[in-house]
Design an enzyme around this catalytic site. Sequence first.
Site, PDB file in Angstrom:
ATOM      1  N   HIS A 117      -8.458 -21.290  65.731  1.00 29.61           N
ATOM      2  CA  HIS A 117      -7.275 -21.144  65.648  1.00 29.61           C
ATOM      3  C   HIS A 117      -6.513 -19.963  66.330  1.00 29.61           C
ATOM      4  CE1 HIS A 117      -7.051 -24.083  62.144  1.00 29.61           C
ATOM      5  NE2 HIS A 117      -6.986 -24.764  63.307  1.00 29.61           N
ATOM      6  N   CYS A 137      -3.863 -17.779  57.064  1.00 29.93           N
ATOM      7  CA  CYS A 137      -4.430 -19.089  56.821  1.00 29.93           C
ATOM      8  C   CYS A 137      -3.547 -19.744  55.572  1.00 29.93           C
ATOM      9  CB  CYS A 137      -5.687 -19.363  56.761  1.00 29.93           C
ATOM     10  SG  CYS A 137      -6.760 -19.111  58.245  1.00 29.93           S
ATOM     11  N   GLU A 168      -2.648 -28.767  64.998  1.00 32.27           N
ATOM     12  CA  GLU A 168      -3.236 -27.909  64.186  1.00 32.27           C
ATOM     13  C   GLU A 168      -2.125 -27.218  63.475  1.00 32.27           C
ATOM     14  OE1 GLU A 168      -6.724 -27.635  63.101  1.00 32.27           O
ATOM     15  OE2 GLU A 168      -6.735 -29.430  64.149  1.00 32.27           O
TER      16      GLU A 168
END
Length: 460
Positions: free
Chosen positions: A261, A379, A186
């Site tokens: 995450h 993000c 990720e």
Amino acid sequence: MTASTVFEAFAGSKGFEANFDGLVGPTHHYGGHSFGNVASTGNAKLVANPREAALQGLAKMKALAEMGYKQGVLPPQERPATWLIRDLGYTGSDQEMIAAVGNTNPGYLSAMCSASSMWVANAATVSPSGDTNDGRVHFTVANLQNKFHRAIEHRQTERTLKVIFADPQYFNVHAALPMLAALGDEGAANHTRFCRDYGVQGVEFFVYGKQHWGGTVEPQRFPARHTLEASQAVARLHGLRDEYTVFAQQNPAVIDAGVFHNDVIAVGNQNVLFCHEQAFLNSQQVYAELNRKFGAGFNLIEVPTSAVSVADAVKSYLFNSQLLAKANGKQRLLVPEECCNTPDVWAYLQHLVQDNQAIDELLVFDLKQSMQNGGGPACLRLRVALTEAEAAAVNPAIWMNGALYARLSDWVKRHYRDRLAEGDLVDPQLLIEVRTALDELTQILNLGAIYPFQRHGSDE
């Protein structure tokens, strides 16, 4: 503080950190594709405002550039993903294929229109030259294999990074790891680097959700997207040294609470780790290893559950924030407006900046369009530590300044809709609007023909 004074504070060091923010794409909508991301699924089917989303992101980029931070722009990806529709057996013109998918399976089309590439913390994992064996900045593109709408990003991400970081003397952009469950990667959303100076040896901190072979503790409700095996592969590709690398497992319980995450429960910069007490499995062992490998001066700020619950951390995105180095040796914390609207979080932050010796300033930004889709300030940015020579080798057209901000804002206002719902994705005019916008963007950012529609429809 003026831009010049902040930059001068870093100019005498061996390096600095640049933030490369993802520019929100014209097909930004609320598709609810990301199982495990509470905000994404909770706001599915709402009407989005792509124009506002892009302008909110640009405002953050401009503000950081004006503070003196190196700020870059990463372009959105082409959506709808018409090459994929064709690969799946649909025929006819691009508009005919879009209509065929949208009229029979709108959720499928929605995934292939997702603007999720704006969250460039998932674009790649980055190791600065101070950490790597060959003295180059290494990027490994994230495969994002756990989610359909994100697993289709990696080829374009690789092309884009290779255009922006093109000089092989300074940069090495690796392709994504193989698309296998054992190698779920990720990107930088599960990676942090600690250092005394951005240009010298630091400690790289990889956080994973599960161990594919030999692991025993996993979340039960939501998927663990990132594997230990993927992190280890990236560390090998980047030529990292074992004595300066730490691997830690994310707490499975917080993944099940919506912490998909690590950057939703922890953030770090220089010698500071700011995290929730429930962030990591075996947290005391993790802290001990970080202290040992970093050496004197490592600063842990652990937020207790009694002050901020995991639910409030997820709701506010307290930890999906940016820690930004200041000339006085401390840090400023950039948070979304949602932190102000969550009483326990806001009370904690007021206490933090008054009493803590490492973080002494708050910056609050309106990023509602991104937040409702499940992505906050952290993000939206990929962190790349660079030396002056490396920065000079980056495509200069992507560095944010007043002129680029004005040009991109005008571009957004001319090309983006102020309303987009899932049902609008079948509109044949939307594809024309997107391609017209992206073609102009490649000229503004001097990127060349990076998009499939500019490459005879091929994503190869």
